[in-house]
Design a protein around this motif. Structure first.
Motif, mmCIF file in Angstrom:
data_model
loop_
_atom_site.group_PDB
_atom_site.id
_atom_site.type_symbol
_atom_site.label_atom_id
_atom_site.label_comp_id
_atom_site.label_asym_id
_atom_site.label_seq_id
_atom_site.Cartn_x
_atom_site.Cartn_y
_atom_site.Cartn_z
ATOM 1 N N MET A 1 35.231 34.607 -61.088
ATOM 2 C CA MET A 1 34.465 33.913 -60.052
ATOM 3 C C MET A 1 35.336 32.871 -59.344
ATOM 4 S SD MET A 1 30.920 31.788 -60.442
ATOM 5 C CE MET A 1 31.575 30.135 -60.699
ATOM 6 N N GLY A 2 35.541 33.059 -58.062
ATOM 7 C CA GLY A 2 36.247 32.065 -57.260
ATOM 8 C C GLY A 2 35.253 30.966 -56.905
ATOM 9 N N ASN A 3 35.382 29.838 -57.586
ATOM 10 C CA ASN A 3 34.440 28.742 -57.351
ATOM 11 C C ASN A 3 35.027 27.756 -56.338
ATOM 12 O OD1 ASN A 3 32.669 26.637 -57.377
ATOM 13 N ND2 ASN A 3 33.000 26.060 -59.525
ATOM 14 N N ASN A 4 34.664 27.970 -55.052
ATOM 15 C CA ASN A 4 35.138 27.039 -54.021
ATOM 16 C C ASN A 4 34.085 25.969 -53.740
ATOM 17 O OD1 ASN A 4 33.271 28.543 -52.638
ATOM 18 N ND2 ASN A 4 34.746 29.565 -51.306
ATOM 19 N N MET A 5 33.034 25.943 -54.575
ATOM 20 C CA MET A 5 32.019 24.892 -54.567
ATOM 21 C C MET A 5 31.149 24.905 -53.302
ATOM 22 S SD MET A 5 34.483 21.993 -56.209
ATOM 23 C CE MET A 5 35.912 22.521 -55.298
ATOM 24 N N ILE A 6 31.121 26.064 -52.633
ATOM 25 C CA ILE A 6 30.443 26.156 -51.324
ATOM 26 C C ILE A 6 30.150 27.624 -51.002
ATOM 27 C CG2 ILE A 6 32.495 26.514 -49.827
ATOM 28 C CD1 ILE A 6 30.216 23.686 -49.069
ATOM 29 N N TYR A 7 29.266 27.891 -50.038
ATOM 30 C CA TYR A 7 29.169 29.248 -49.476
ATOM 31 C C TYR A 7 30.213 29.289 -48.356
ATOM 32 C CZ TYR A 7 24.543 29.912 -51.698
ATOM 33 O OH TYR A 7 23.505 30.039 -52.584
ATOM 34 N N GLY A 8 31.367 29.823 -48.653
ATOM 35 C CA GLY A 8 32.488 29.773 -47.711
ATOM 36 C C GLY A 8 32.293 30.667 -46.499
ATOM 37 N N MET A 9 32.045 31.948 -46.736
ATOM 38 C CA MET A 9 32.056 32.927 -45.652
ATOM 39 C C MET A 9 30.990 32.672 -44.592
ATOM 40 S SD MET A 9 32.176 37.050 -45.984
ATOM 41 C CE MET A 9 30.479 37.390 -45.585
ATOM 42 N N THR A 10 29.870 32.053 -45.009
ATOM 43 C CA THR A 10 28.785 31.835 -44.047
ATOM 44 C C THR A 10 28.844 30.448 -43.405
ATOM 45 O OG1 THR A 10 27.467 31.472 -46.032
ATOM 46 C CG2 THR A 10 27.082 33.514 -44.853
ATOM 47 N N GLY A 11 29.932 29.692 -43.639
ATOM 48 C CA GLY A 11 30.134 28.463 -42.891
ATOM 49 C C GLY A 11 29.948 27.156 -43.636
ATOM 50 N N GLY A 12 29.796 27.218 -44.970
ATOM 51 C CA GLY A 12 29.826 25.960 -45.729
ATOM 52 C C GLY A 12 28.487 25.370 -46.116
ATOM 53 N N GLN A 13 27.539 26.230 -46.505
ATOM 54 C CA GLN A 13 26.255 25.705 -46.998
ATOM 55 C C GLN A 13 26.412 25.265 -48.456
ATOM 56 O OE1 GLN A 13 26.698 28.726 -45.668
ATOM 57 N NE2 GLN A 13 25.497 28.785 -43.785
ATOM 58 N N VAL A 14 25.513 24.357 -48.880
ATOM 59 C CA VAL A 14 25.573 23.860 -50.262
ATOM 60 C C VAL A 14 25.354 25.037 -51.225
ATOM 61 C CG1 VAL A 14 23.097 23.282 -50.494
ATOM 62 C CG2 VAL A 14 24.805 21.934 -51.741
ATOM 63 N N ALA A 15 26.077 25.006 -52.356
ATOM 64 C CA ALA A 15 25.972 26.072 -53.371
ATOM 65 C C ALA A 15 25.515 25.450 -54.692
ATOM 66 C CB ALA A 15 27.344 26.723 -53.542
ATOM 67 N N PRO A 16 25.158 26.285 -55.680
ATOM 68 C CA PRO A 16 24.744 25.712 -56.977
ATOM 69 C C PRO A 16 25.871 24.960 -57.681
ATOM 70 C CG PRO A 16 24.225 28.061 -56.858
ATOM 71 C CD PRO A 16 25.036 27.743 -55.655
ATOM 72 N N THR A 17 27.087 25.139 -57.195
ATOM 73 C CA THR A 17 28.264 24.530 -57.818
ATOM 74 C C THR A 17 28.792 23.320 -57.041
ATOM 75 O OG1 THR A 17 29.374 26.191 -56.565
ATOM 76 C CG2 THR A 17 29.152 26.631 -58.916
ATOM 77 N N THR A 18 28.158 22.995 -55.933
ATOM 78 C CA THR A 18 28.641 21.874 -55.106
ATOM 79 C C THR A 18 28.484 20.556 -55.877
ATOM 80 O OG1 THR A 18 27.914 23.055 -53.125
ATOM 81 C CG2 THR A 18 28.364 20.704 -52.872
ATOM 82 N N PRO A 19 29.551 19.756 -55.978
ATOM 83 C CA PRO A 19 29.425 18.487 -56.697
ATOM 84 C C PRO A 19 28.406 17.547 -56.026
ATOM 85 C CG PRO A 19 31.734 19.040 -56.325
ATOM 86 C CD PRO A 19 30.920 20.013 -55.529
ATOM 87 N N CYS B 1 41.671 32.415 -44.707
ATOM 88 C CA CYS B 1 42.226 31.362 -43.846
ATOM 89 C C CYS B 1 43.567 30.883 -44.413
ATOM 90 C CB CYS B 1 41.304 30.145 -43.813
ATOM 91 S SG CYS B 1 39.600 30.485 -43.427
ATOM 92 N N PRO B 2 44.433 30.288 -43.580
ATOM 93 C CA PRO B 2 45.675 29.715 -44.106
ATOM 94 C C PRO B 2 45.352 28.646 -45.146
ATOM 95 C CG PRO B 2 45.692 29.770 -41.712
ATOM 96 C CD PRO B 2 44.310 30.164 -42.129
ATOM 97 N N GLY B 3 46.049 28.681 -46.271
ATOM 98 C CA GLY B 3 45.853 27.659 -47.308
ATOM 99 C C GLY B 3 44.698 27.938 -48.259
ATOM 100 N N CYS B 4 43.986 29.027 -48.056
ATOM 101 C CA CYS B 4 42.858 29.372 -48.937
ATOM 102 C C CYS B 4 43.379 29.654 -50.360
ATOM 103 C CB CYS B 4 42.162 30.613 -48.384
ATOM 104 S SG CYS B 4 40.832 31.194 -49.454
#
Ligand SMILES: Cc1ncc(C[n+]2csc(CCOP(=O)(O)OP(=O)(O)O)c2C)c(N)n1
Ligand code: SF4
Length: 278
Positions: free
Chosen positions: A126-144, A23-26
């Motif tokens: 590891m690109g830690n974007n703190m989320i499951y990005g590709m599947t639409g933004g589910q909580v991840a083990p790294t989400t604050p 996406c733009p800005g990723c």
């Protein structure tokens, strides 16, 4: 950038006619750029001495099919075992894994810990974007903690995982964390990691404006990068701070740098010994 007579150009490293699907800005554009520049600065004009392995997710799209290199796109979370086999068969290659936080320390967590324990000679980025990005933004083990995601609309109630610290504790030769707002440090960190052996882990906190930023309350990419910069705390400083003070901080820098016996060294030593005794 010029290095002597050499000039950096992505054309040596990216497959012609393809464009990253981000996406733009990723932040993954910047992550890849820092890596390519590190490779160039180490004197590699192409990827002949490299093999890339990735799983599934946005971060896993970085090398395959976009890098002009040999690469394997594996199943979600399974890049590390594939990378391990490649390295054991071809110890002469730099074997580099790219993956997201879900891929590497969610579904792939078991492989991650054991690869660090074995000190497997691979570099994991590891690109830690703190989320499951590709599947639409589910909580991840790294989400604050308290962050809103599609699966935690009232805020995450889980404590996030410190992957860089875990790699260090589990046995890695090298573990570091930077963010996409620290391009120079990130490039130097990649250079150092590529010159070492054993298990090397570089965690890159990266902005995902689409699946993370919007819900977490950031107005734009600039705000996310500002947040990375303003909340980055160097490892040495963090050691003097209390757990509560660190809750909304991003600890950056090197968590470990050492020289333990690596998996390749110990496998080939055992094989030599066995052949001698046969
Ligand atoms: C076995 C399996 N489970 C689930 C999925 C669906 N899936 C694809 S990518 C992904 C998570 C991606 O998150 P992350 O690894 O953090 O990468 P990002 O997209 O955030 O870079 C999931 C759950 C899958 N492809 N395979
Ligand atoms: S969803 Fe997020 S991580 Fe994936 S390409 Fe878009 S901005 Fe990047």
């Amino acid at each position: 950038m010029r290095m002597g007579e050499r000039t950096f150009s992505t054309t040596n490293y990216l497959r012609p006619g393809l464009r990253f699907p981000f996406c733009p800005g990723c932040g993954l554009y910047a992550l890849s750029d820092a890596f390519l520049r590190a490779v160039f600065e180490l004197g590699y004009d192409d990827f002949r001495k490299f093999c890339f392995v990735s799983g599934i997710g946005c971060s896993s799209w970085i090398p395959s099919p976009y890098y002009l290199a040999d690469s394997v796109h594996t199943l979600h979370g399974r890049s590390i075992p594939v990378a391990t086999s490649i390295k054991l068969l071809r110890p002469d290659l730099h074997v580099v894994v790219f993956g997201g936080d879900g891929d590497v320390v969610g579904i792939g967590m078991g492989h991650f810990v054991h690869a660090a324990r074995r000190n497997t000679d691979i570099l994991v980025i590891m690109g830690n974007n703190m989320i499951y990005g590709m599947t639409g933004g589910q909580v991840a083990p790294t989400t604050p903690l308290k962050t809103r995601t599609t699966t935690t609309p009232y805020g995450s109630f889980e404590h996030p995982l410190d992957a860089a610290k875990l790699a260090a504790v589990a046995g890695a030769n090298y573990s570091a964390r930077w963010t996409t707002a620290h391009q120079k440090e990130l490039r130097e960190c990649f250079k150092k990691a590529l010159q070492m052996d054993g298990f090397r882990f570089v965690e890159v906190v990266t902005q995902c404006p689409t699946a993370y930023g919007r819900r977490a309350g950031f107005k734009n990419v600039g705000e996310m990068l500002k947040w990375f910069k303003e909340n980055a705390v160097p490892v040495a400083e963090a050691e003097k701070m209390g757990k509560g003070e660190l809750e909304s901080k991003i600890v950056v820098g090197e968590f470990i740098q050492r020289r333990r016996l690596t998996l390749v060294e110990s496998v080939y030593a055992v094989l030599r010994e066995a052949q001698k005794n046969a």
